[in-house]
Enzyme design. Structure first.
Site, PDB file in Angstrom:
ATOM      1  N   GLU A  62       8.604  -8.764   3.166  1.00  0.00           N
ATOM      2  CA  GLU A  62       7.914  -7.403   2.336  1.00  0.00           C
ATOM      3  C   GLU A  62       6.875  -7.060   3.732  1.00  0.00           C
ATOM      4  O   GLU A  62       6.418  -7.829   4.372  1.00  0.00           O
ATOM      5  CB  GLU A  62       7.062  -7.754   1.223  1.00  0.00           C
ATOM      6  CG  GLU A  62       6.138  -6.737   0.846  1.00  0.00           C
ATOM      7  CD  GLU A  62       6.899  -5.723   0.299  1.00  0.00           C
ATOM      8  OE1 GLU A  62       6.608  -4.732   0.802  1.00  0.00           O
ATOM      9  OE2 GLU A  62       7.621  -5.685  -0.435  1.00  0.00           O
TER      10      GLU A  62
ATOM     11  N   LYS B 230       5.567  -6.334 -15.071  1.00  0.00           N
ATOM     12  CA  LYS B 230       4.773  -5.253 -16.143  1.00  0.00           C
ATOM     13  C   LYS B 230       5.465  -3.981 -15.820  1.00  0.00           C
ATOM     14  O   LYS B 230       5.591  -3.102 -16.900  1.00  0.00           O
ATOM     15  CB  LYS B 230       3.452  -5.478 -15.650  1.00  0.00           C
ATOM     16  CG  LYS B 230       2.784  -6.935 -15.901  1.00  0.00           C
ATOM     17  CD  LYS B 230       1.333  -6.627 -15.283  1.00  0.00           C
ATOM     18  CE  LYS B 230       0.578  -8.074 -15.625  1.00  0.00           C
ATOM     19  NZ  LYS B 230      -0.849  -8.070 -15.117  1.00  0.00           N
ATOM     20  N   PHE B 231       5.853  -3.657 -14.855  1.00  0.00           N
ATOM     21  CA  PHE B 231       6.167  -2.387 -14.523  1.00  0.00           C
ATOM     22  C   PHE B 231       7.557  -1.996 -15.444  1.00  0.00           C
ATOM     23  O   PHE B 231       7.766  -0.975 -15.845  1.00  0.00           O
ATOM     24  CB  PHE B 231       6.632  -2.207 -13.004  1.00  0.00           C
ATOM     25  CG  PHE B 231       7.358  -0.839 -12.470  1.00  0.00           C
ATOM     26  CD1 PHE B 231       6.696   0.486 -12.399  1.00  0.00           C
ATOM     27  CD2 PHE B 231       8.805  -0.820 -12.415  1.00  0.00           C
ATOM     28  CE1 PHE B 231       7.408   1.599 -12.062  1.00  0.00           C
ATOM     29  CE2 PHE B 231       9.302   0.219 -12.118  1.00  0.00           C
ATOM     30  CZ  PHE B 231       8.568   1.420 -11.902  1.00  0.00           C
TER      31      PHE B 231
ATOM     32  N   ASP C  57      15.648   1.065 -11.799  1.00  0.00           N
ATOM     33  CA  ASP C  57      15.406   1.766 -13.151  1.00  0.00           C
ATOM     34  C   ASP C  57      15.485   3.440 -12.958  1.00  0.00           C
ATOM     35  O   ASP C  57      15.190   4.174 -13.680  1.00  0.00           O
ATOM     36  CB  ASP C  57      14.013   1.679 -13.391  1.00  0.00           C
ATOM     37  CG  ASP C  57      12.926   1.937 -12.507  1.00  0.00           C
ATOM     38  OD1 ASP C  57      13.361   2.075 -11.339  1.00  0.00           O
ATOM     39  OD2 ASP C  57      11.713   2.169 -12.707  1.00  0.00           O
TER      40      ASP C  57
ATOM     41  N   LYS D 120      14.879  12.417  -4.037  1.00  0.00           N
ATOM     42  CA  LYS D 120      15.362  13.693  -3.746  1.00  0.00           C
ATOM     43  C   LYS D 120      16.600  13.733  -2.471  1.00  0.00           C
ATOM     44  O   LYS D 120      16.703  12.959  -1.913  1.00  0.00           O
ATOM     45  CB  LYS D 120      14.221  14.246  -2.747  1.00  0.00           C
ATOM     46  CG  LYS D 120      12.801  14.596  -3.557  1.00  0.00           C
ATOM     47  CD  LYS D 120      11.680  15.395  -2.795  1.00  0.00           C
ATOM     48  CE  LYS D 120      10.627  15.503  -3.495  1.00  0.00           C
ATOM     49  NZ  LYS D 120       9.581  16.142  -2.647  1.00  0.00           N
TER      50      LYS D 120
ATOM     51  N   ASP E 118      12.850   1.531  -3.360  1.00  0.00           N
ATOM     52  CA  ASP E 118      12.626   2.755  -3.328  1.00  0.00           C
ATOM     53  C   ASP E 118      14.061   3.802  -3.602  1.00  0.00           C
ATOM     54  O   ASP E 118      14.911   3.619  -2.879  1.00  0.00           O
ATOM     55  CB  ASP E 118      11.942   3.107  -2.057  1.00  0.00           C
ATOM     56  CG  ASP E 118      11.291   4.757  -2.343  1.00  0.00           C
ATOM     57  OD1 ASP E 118      11.818   5.610  -2.853  1.00  0.00           O
ATOM     58  OD2 ASP E 118      10.051   4.806  -1.482  1.00  0.00           O
TER      59      ASP E 118
ATOM     60  N   ASP F  48      10.662  -5.648   9.202  1.00  0.00           N
ATOM     61  CA  ASP F  48      11.943  -5.047   8.669  1.00  0.00           C
ATOM     62  C   ASP F  48      12.800  -6.148   8.330  1.00  0.00           C
ATOM     63  O   ASP F  48      13.192  -6.819   9.120  1.00  0.00           O
ATOM     64  CB  ASP F  48      12.343  -4.118   9.778  1.00  0.00           C
ATOM     65  CG  ASP F  48      13.449  -3.325   9.221  1.00  0.00           C
ATOM     66  OD1 ASP F  48      14.342  -3.773   8.632  1.00  0.00           O
ATOM     67  OD2 ASP F  48      13.358  -2.047   9.913  1.00  0.00           O
TER      68      ASP F  48
ATOM     69  N   GLU G 148      14.893 -12.687  -0.695  1.00  0.00           N
ATOM     70  CA  GLU G 148      14.642 -11.196  -1.770  1.00  0.00           C
ATOM     71  C   GLU G 148      14.189 -10.146  -0.643  1.00  0.00           C
ATOM     72  O   GLU G 148      13.131 -10.561   0.004  1.00  0.00           O
ATOM     73  CB  GLU G 148      13.451 -11.572  -2.696  1.00  0.00           C
ATOM     74  CG  GLU G 148      13.350 -10.308  -3.438  1.00  0.00           C
ATOM     75  CD  GLU G 148      12.317 -10.454  -4.554  1.00  0.00           C
ATOM     76  OE1 GLU G 148      12.187  -9.376  -5.330  1.00  0.00           O
ATOM     77  OE2 GLU G 148      11.923 -11.652  -4.815  1.00  0.00           O
TER      78      GLU G 148
END
Length: 241
Positions: free
Chosen positions: A95, A219-220, A181, A149, A145, A122, A70
């Site tokens: 991570e 939860k997010f 999302d 933009k 992420d 990385d 992951e």
């Protein structure tokens, strides 16, 4: 997230190549007592160093088992839940956010789980240097992420080079599972993956799959659902040559 994409090499007259574009930003964060405990006690046991050659994960885990990597596990809640649900599988998490790494390690210690190892660097370097070709059963990329933009789209981890790198590390029949999302990012992911050779979209309609039961709901995500936000899951299977 944890990607780096190379920029063009320096042209004649320039002294050095430009730095690679990163799809993550290193952010400092306050460390809780539990997170620090995870790093102090769990770090030597669970964190792996960035290697110069592919790692023998059978030796690392002491067994041969289905293996999932992951990218960007955040605070580690989903990875911890998945590892606890299928202890017969091995998980490799990547991570760069130190409080998140500490939180995951503290959870592993608390639940006495032994089927997870962690890289705190990385992910692209981990894939290139540490993971043998055709060795992963799954690669997970949940809620990276979106760099929403337009001028930042080049920072998105899901790019043609990423799809090619992941395909080289998956076994035939292995699956790249992504979730976001941000609908526009989901469309971008779909466009990149549809153009990538050697994959088959597992969605019946050629777009998104229903939320797979093996992906924990965070939860997010629950908060987003209450606000009417959508979540898009994509699964692409590696085909035989």
């Amino acid at each position: 997230m944890i990607d780096s994409q190379p920029l063009p090499q320096a042209s004649a007259g320039e002294h050095s190549p430009r730095r690679a574009i990163k799809s993550f930003v290193m952010r400092a964060g306050r460390m809780t007592e539990g997170q620090q405990r995870g790093l102090d006690i769990g770090g030597p046991r669970f964190i792996l160093p960035l290697a110069e050659a592919p790692v023998d994960f059978n030796q690392v885990f002491g067994r041969q088992a289905p293996r999932t990597l992951e990218i960007g596990f955040g605070m580690g809640h989903s990875l911890l839940e998945m590892a606890a649900a299928v202890p017969e599988h091995d998980f490799i998490g990547v991570e760069v956010h130190r409080p998140g790494v500490g939180a995951l390690l503290n959870g592993l210690l608390t639940q006495q789980l032994a089927n997870v190892r962690v890289y705190d660097c990385d992910a692209i370097e981990v894939l290139k240097r540490c993971v043998a070709d055709e060795s992963l059963d799954r690669l997970l990329l949940f809620f990276p992420d979106p760099w929403h933009k337009s001028r930042h789209h080049k920072r998105r981890i899901v790019q043609p080079a990423f799809a090619e790198l992941v395909r080289s590390k998956l076994k035939v029949g292995g699956v790249l599972h992504m979730a976001t999302d941000w609908e526009h990012y989901a469309e971008h992911m779909l466009e990149v993956m549809n153009a990538a050779p050697g994959y088959r979209n597992l969605a019946a309609d050629g777009r998104w799959v229903p939320r797979p039961p093996e992906r924990p709901v965070t939860k997010f995500e629950r908060r987003g659902e209450r606000l009417g936000h959508g979540v898009w899951d994509l699964k692409f299977e590696k085909l035989a040559p």
